[in-house]
Design a protein around this motif. Structure first.
Motif, PDB file in Angstrom:
ATOM      1  N   LEU B  34      41.146  42.386  48.697  1.00 57.89           N
ATOM      2  CA  LEU B  34      41.421  40.992  47.961  1.00 57.89           C
ATOM      3  C   LEU B  34      41.748  41.142  46.512  1.00 57.89           C
ATOM      4  CD1 LEU B  34      37.810  39.741  48.950  1.00 57.89           C
ATOM      5  CD2 LEU B  34      39.945  39.807  50.293  1.00 57.89           C
ATOM      6  N   GLY B  35      42.943  40.318  46.210  1.00 54.47           N
ATOM      7  CA  GLY B  35      43.584  40.351  44.944  1.00 54.47           C
ATOM      8  C   GLY B  35      43.812  39.051  44.184  1.00 54.47           C
ATOM      9  N   GLY B  36      44.562  39.092  43.139  1.00 56.31           N
ATOM     10  CA  GLY B  36      44.897  38.162  42.544  1.00 56.31           C
ATOM     11  C   GLY B  36      44.656  38.253  41.099  1.00 56.31           C
ATOM     12  N   ASP B  37      44.456  37.076  40.685  1.00 54.99           N
ATOM     13  CA  ASP B  37      44.271  36.893  38.935  1.00 54.99           C
ATOM     14  C   ASP B  37      42.909  37.354  38.797  1.00 54.99           C
ATOM     15  OD1 ASP B  37      46.556  35.622  38.893  1.00 54.99           O
ATOM     16  OD2 ASP B  37      45.507  33.578  38.587  1.00 54.99           O
ATOM     17  N   VAL B  38      41.883  37.646  39.689  1.00 53.27           N
ATOM     18  CA  VAL B  38      40.713  37.952  39.462  1.00 53.27           C
ATOM     19  C   VAL B  38      40.459  39.499  39.156  1.00 53.27           C
ATOM     20  CG1 VAL B  38      40.227  38.803  42.021  1.00 53.27           C
ATOM     21  CG2 VAL B  38      38.286  37.806  40.476  1.00 53.27           C
ATOM     22  N   VAL B  39      41.725  40.311  39.512  1.00 55.38           N
ATOM     23  CA  VAL B  39      41.857  41.503  39.164  1.00 55.38           C
ATOM     24  C   VAL B  39      41.693  41.748  37.513  1.00 55.38           C
ATOM     25  CG1 VAL B  39      43.345  43.751  39.238  1.00 55.38           C
ATOM     26  CG2 VAL B  39      42.887  42.252  41.284  1.00 55.38           C
ATOM     27  N   ALA B  40      42.487  40.866  36.797  1.00 53.96           N
ATOM     28  CA  ALA B  40      42.469  40.732  35.479  1.00 53.96           C
ATOM     29  C   ALA B  40      41.278  40.393  34.881  1.00 53.96           C
ATOM     30  CB  ALA B  40      43.612  39.882  34.960  1.00 53.96           C
ATOM     31  N   ALA B  41      40.814  39.415  35.293  1.00 54.73           N
ATOM     32  CA  ALA B  41      39.481  38.882  34.738  1.00 54.73           C
ATOM     33  C   ALA B  41      38.527  39.924  34.814  1.00 54.73           C
ATOM     34  CB  ALA B  41      39.097  37.530  35.473  1.00 54.73           C
ATOM     35  N   TYR B  42      38.288  40.727  35.896  1.00 55.99           N
ATOM     36  CA  TYR B  42      37.108  41.542  36.405  1.00 55.99           C
ATOM     37  C   TYR B  42      37.405  42.571  35.135  1.00 55.99           C
ATOM     38  CZ  TYR B  42      34.451  44.912  38.668  1.00 55.99           C
ATOM     39  OH  TYR B  42      33.527  46.096  39.241  1.00 55.99           O
ATOM     40  N   ALA B  43      38.694  42.951  34.849  1.00 51.74           N
ATOM     41  CA  ALA B  43      38.693  44.067  33.790  1.00 51.74           C
ATOM     42  C   ALA B  43      38.576  43.362  32.438  1.00 51.74           C
ATOM     43  CB  ALA B  43      40.269  44.694  33.835  1.00 51.74           C
ATOM     44  N   GLU B 392      37.916  32.789  38.196  1.00 52.03           N
ATOM     45  CA  GLU B 392      36.774  32.613  38.251  1.00 52.03           C
ATOM     46  C   GLU B 392      35.893  33.033  39.650  1.00 52.03           C
ATOM     47  OE1 GLU B 392      39.149  30.575  37.963  1.00 52.03           O
ATOM     48  OE2 GLU B 392      39.047  30.356  35.771  1.00 52.03           O
ATOM     49  N   THR B 393      36.594  33.644  40.473  1.00 54.30           N
ATOM     50  CA  THR B 393      35.903  34.003  41.781  1.00 54.30           C
ATOM     51  C   THR B 393      34.740  34.826  41.469  1.00 54.30           C
ATOM     52  OG1 THR B 393      38.077  34.098  42.413  1.00 54.30           O
ATOM     53  CG2 THR B 393      36.392  35.005  44.088  1.00 54.30           C
TER      54      THR B 393
END
Lengths: 410, 411, 209
Positions: B34-43, B392-393
């Motif tokens: 599962l990817g997307g903008d959440v990858v940046a947020a997670y880091a 925000e996921t």
């Protein structure tokens, strides 16, 4: 990593060069070393490999610098001057500087008609050669004068390479993208080479630039040399106005990099011109160029090709300490008499002697040369032309280095 | 250095994916991650940083892939495809990747009018976006039909790329040189990233892209609303244009073959705007020809059927069995499976809305049921319907998906 | 008129020299007069060059004037009115593709009455041999600009010697990087690093002066 020992050696070498550049006497005579095609031959590779294969060329340079140590290092095969491309892109200072010189791999992309490289247009053991041709009609002088950058871009570039014949073609655009890719690739290779050379105790000074006397820009790249000297008689006012216009754009290019500490000028037309023509067409804009650089604290160096004797005195019009004059056929002893305390003199070793003399003759030759040239300082020893051919006897080269070691102490 | 162990993991992951494509049952269900903008947020970085800062973007991606392992890697430095520019340079295969894969730094150089990037035209935590416009007028169809490559180069590129608006200017040539410089820098950084990926046991495979002629016209030339009108006003021209575009678009996709690419990605947009009648008349013929053309050259396709593809599902059966992957967004994968089992590998199944708004327990149940229905018989790859989860996921939801796949994904 | 032509030519007054030559060439015996005067003028320019009064730019300008005038003069001359003092095979040696020096020398040599067979640039060793066999010259001129040419000249002369032709000819080498030492190294008979000296020595080697 550079060891502390080698770090110290590099500092000594740099100090030696620096002292001479300040017209002083160093601990030893600074020696720029010998080089050229022989470096490739010494490493057992072809001139083609030396020019096109960075891995092999780096190994060859390192072997040479290790076996024949001197005070400054060459970093590779070098290339041919490609100033019109830099002028065409002079409004893009991040790019222009990288386009001043074209080497073999880059010319595979740019396909400049003036360039001949070993293993491509030439035999695999030939030297890279610049072959000028007329790229401009005399009726175009006004256009050149009005805007050299625009003229270089719109008119000259398409004539220099078929890849730019139609500037708006996908081929032209693709060529530029490839040139950009190649530049970064070469930059990385160059950085690797320099790091390896630094480990051998060679200093790397602040950035140096390359430029031209404005009339040489016309002679080499726009009209060719024979046409230029004819133009001096046929269209003197146009030529003069053109050199003035060209000065502006070349100055802008030379000073685009704020870290540049020195600019080198290889002079070509100097030996074609009488003092009268030299003073009227050649010297004014070159002098102005050097003066403007000096104002910015940038030193100049001139490689005075051929016989510069008739024009020697003009150098005295520059302020003392302006820079370095390298001589090819002009007797450095004579130059020293005129320029001592004013201009650093560089050169002295006739490559003809290194090619065809014997070690004993060379020992004597260097001894006399240094006896005459060292006193008072301000002298840098080097070859009169930077290129020793492949078959130069290695024992003769060794004899030069040994003699410098023996007689070079102040 | 890549350890033997990780090499083996990579091989297993690749084999899993390949078995599904070949309509077989692998050891486990292949899972795209599962990817997307959440990858940046997670880091803890902004989307702007993810799109513009190589180092941060690579680190963020690696961090995510380390914590959430799947069978295919996610990629950093989100780029958007500029197929018009690619087509314009189709005769220069070394240049097409430079002008077609546009990320933040290269868009700073070129200024592509289709694209909006976070921290530039958009807020720093927005996603990169594609905005089409009518860059071509209907009177120009004939010119497009006569020579699509020339037309794109001479007419559309200057209109759509700020840096190339005057092709014969020094500005344009300088932009290309800068592009070359930037892409080399990026390439060096990318090499490092790919090595790290391999160390994590991810298989590497390149993808090329094929755009259907009608999507090309809809996205890059006329915009979608205008193209819909054109279908009625100038049907013959649109058809002729689609036919003229097919060959160069295929050439573009097949260029990847030389570098060992085995699968091409075909994102469909226009499909869900069309009735079966219009779809069959204007859209499907060149899509089908594209898929078959690539298959002939040994290249399978992964087609992303955007939106609801239900009305056109049966047309897929016109393709030979084993042609590739049908990746569905909103089409019910269970329904698709019934129709396509043994013929087409199905990808998708996970609704991003569920991952965003549900709870770990519900997700566990959802995946259990999904896999229970979809796995039997093989030929299924689990993936999000659209692989872009917002910043925000809830991370616990993401973790729940990975755990459920681990739990229920074994054959 | 001959004197005016001579003076304007030597003074580098291109327009005037060409104008007078055009006028003179159509008079009785004018073509021969123009040819002789221009040769004399070229010789004087060469002398001024060797005296350090003229420079390469004057040699180039003079050569250009000479060619311009010959273009309309030569067609008006009878075959026996153009005499030669000897033949020279001339080329830039293998590996070197420069031509400016060779071209300056060539026009001056022709003006001095030498029949020059120009075999071009980057000339392979064997091509020199072939040209010598074909044209049977008294003289062979080899040019180079870059230092690489030194090796190439040495090799070319060796190949000529191996072909058994060395004793039939005199060899003069020319170019920016040659010297007495280089001449001895490669085994030539004379050397020149400027065109005027080259022409003077060529004439000496031909026994004409």
């Amino acid at each position: 990593m550079v060891s502390p020992e080698m770090q110290k050696l590099a500092e000594e070498r740099a100090a030696r060069m620096q002292a001479a550049r300040e017209l002083k006497e160093p601990d030893r005579v600074p020696f720029t070393g010998l080089g050229g095609d022989v470096i490739a031959a010494y490493a057992g590779i072809t001139a083609y490999e030396y020019q096109f294969d960075f891995e092999k060329s780096r190994a060859a340079v390192l072997k040479w610098l290790k076996d024949f140590p001197s005070d400054s290092a060459m970093i590779g095969a070098g290339g041919l001057d490609c100033l019109p491309l830099a002028v065409a892109f002079s409004d893009f200072p991040d790019l222009a500087g990288g386009f001043m010189v074209v080497n073999g791999p880059m010319n595979d992309i740019l396909k400049m008609k003036f360039a001949r490289f070993p293993g491509r247009e030439l035999d695999e053991n030939s030297s890279p050669q610049f072959i000028g041709r007329s790229n401009m009609d005399p009726s175009e002088y006004d256009e050149l004068i009005a805007n050299p950058q625009k003229f270089a871009y719109e008119k000259i570039l398409p004539r220099l390479s078929d890849n730019f014949k139609d500037l708006n073609s996908p081929l032209a655009l693709a060529t530029m993208a490839r040139a950009g890719l190649e530049r970064v690739r070469q930059g990385a290779e160059m950085a690797k080479t320099m790091a390896a050379i630094a480990e051998l105790g060679y200093p790397f000074g602040p950035a140096g630039g390359l430029s031209y006397a404005p009339l040489d820009f016309i002679g080499d790249h726009l009209r060719d040399i024979p046409n230029t000297v004819l133009d001096l008689r046929r269209y003197p006012d146009k030529v003069k106005a053109a050199t003035e216009s060209i000065l502006e754009v070349l100055f802008k290019l030379a000073t685009a990099n704020p870290n540049v500490a020195s600019v080198g000028f290889p002079l070509h037309l100097n030996e074609y011109l009488s003092p009268e023509l030299y003073k009227e067409f050649y010297w004014p804009t070159l002098k102005e160029f050097v003066l403007r650089l000096a104002e910015k604290g940038i030193k100049s160096s001139m490689f005075c090709e051929g016989w510069h004797d008739p024009h020697l005195e003009t150098l005295l019009e520059l302020p003392a300490g302006w820079g370095t004059a390298m001589f090819e056929k002009t007797d450095v002893r004579k130059a020293k008499k005129v320029l001592q305390g004013h201009t650093v003199v560089q050169g002295g070793i006739d490559v003809g002697v290194v090619i065809s003399g014997t070690p004993a003759q060379i020992d004597e030759y260097i001894k006399q040369l240094l006896d005459d040239m060292m006193p008072g300082g301000g002298f840098i020893l080097g070859a009169n032309v930077g290129n020793l051919p492949r078959n130069t006897p290695i024992e003769n080269i060794a004899a030069v280095y040994e003699a410098v070691e023996k007689y070079g102490k102040y | 250095m890549i350890s033997h162990e990780m090499k083996k993991v990579a091989e297993e992951r690749a084999a899993r994916y390949k078995a599904a494509v070949e309509l077989k049952e692998p050891d486990r269900v292949p899972f795209m991650g599962l990817g997307g903008d959440v990858v940046a947020a997670y880091a803890g970085i902004t989307s702007y940083e993810f799109c513009f800062d190589y180092e941060k973007s690579y680190q963020a991606t690696l961090k995510y892939l380390r914590e959430f392992p799947s069978d295919q890697p996610l990629m950093p430095m989100t780029s958007l495809a500029n197929t018009v520019a690619a087509l314009a340079f189709v005769d220069y295969p070394d240049i097409t990747p430079l002008v077609s894969n546009i990320d933040g730094p290269t868009n700073d150089i070129l200024g592509v009018k289709y694209f909006r990037f976070p921290g530039r035209e958009l807020g720093e935590n927005s996603s990169p976006q594609f905005i089409g416009k009518d860059f071509m007028q209907p009177e120009e169809y004939d010119e497009l039909i006569a020579d699509p490559v020339k037309f794109c180069y001479e007419k559309i590129v200057p209109r759509t790329i700020t840096g190339l608006q005057d092709l014969q200017s020094a500005n344009a040539l300088a932009a290309m040189a800068r592009l070359g410089i930037e892409k080399t820098r990026q390439g060096a950084a990318m090499q490092k990233f790919l090595l790290e990926l391999q160390k994590l046991g991810y298989p590497l495979s390149g993808t090329s892209m094929f755009l259907t002629p009608l999507d090309f016209i809809g996205d890059f030339l006329r915009d979608i609303p205008n193209l819909i009108k054109d279908l009625r006003r100038y049907p013959d021209k649109v058809k002729a244009a689609a036919e003229a575009l097919l060959e160069p678009l295929l050439k573009l996709a097949l260029a990847g073959k030389k570098t060992g690419v085995e699968m091409s990605f075909i994102p469909l947009h226009f499909n869900e705007y069309l009735s079966p009648v219009l779809y069959n008349e204007f859209y499907w013929p060149t899509l089908k020809a594209g898929i078959l053309g690539m298959l002939e050259e040994g290249m399978r396709s992964r087609v992303f059927f955007e939106g609801r593809h239900d009305p056109h599902l049966e047309t897929i059966l016109e393709l030979p069995a084993g042609w590739g992957i049908a990746f569905f967004e909103k089409t019910d994968v269970r329904k698709a499976k019934k129709l396509l089992q043994g013929h087409t590998c199905i990808m998708g199944g996970l609704d991003p809305g569920m991952v965003i708004g549900s709870t770990p327990a519900k997700l566990d149940e959802h995946i259990k049921e999904l896999l229970g229905d979809m796995m039997p018989g093989g030929g299924f790859i689990l993936s999000l319907g659209v692989n872009n989860l917002p910043r925000e996921t809830p991370i616990e939801n993401i973790a729940a998906v990975y755990e459920a796949v681990e739990k229920y994904g074994k054959y | 008129m001959r004197e005016q032509l001579l003076k304007s030519f030597v003074d580098m007054d291109e327009q005037e020299a060409v104008r007078i030559a055009r006028e003179l060439v159509d008079t009785d015996g004018g073509a021969v007069a123009v040819l002789d005067t221009c040769k004399e003028a070229m010789e004087e320019v060469g002398r001024l060059f060797e005296a350090g009064e003229y420079f390469l730019s004057e040699l180039i300008a003079a050569g250009d004037m000479f060619n311009q005038i010959m273009e309309f003069t030569l067609p008006k001359l009878q075959g026996d009115e153009v005499t030669s003092i000897g033949t020279m095979v001339l080329g830039t040696v293998q590996g070197d593709v420069h031509n400016i020096g060779k071209d300056i020398f060539k026009v001056m040599a022709e003006a001095s009455g030498i029949n020059v067979i120009d075999i071009g640039i980057d000339v392979p060793h064997e091509k020199f041999v072939e040209a010598i066999k074909e044209h049977k010259p008294e003289l062979v001129g080899m040019c180079c600009l870059i230092t690489l040419g030194v090796d190439s000249m040495k090799r070319t002369i060796e190949v000529i010697r191996e072909a058994g032709l060395r004793d039939d000819i005199k060899i003069i080498i020319g170019g920016g990087r040659v010297s007495q030492a280089v001449m001895e190294h490669v085994g030539a008979d004379a050397w020149a690093d400027d065109a005027a000296r080259g022409v003077r020595l060529s004439k000496e080697l031909l026994g004409k002066e």
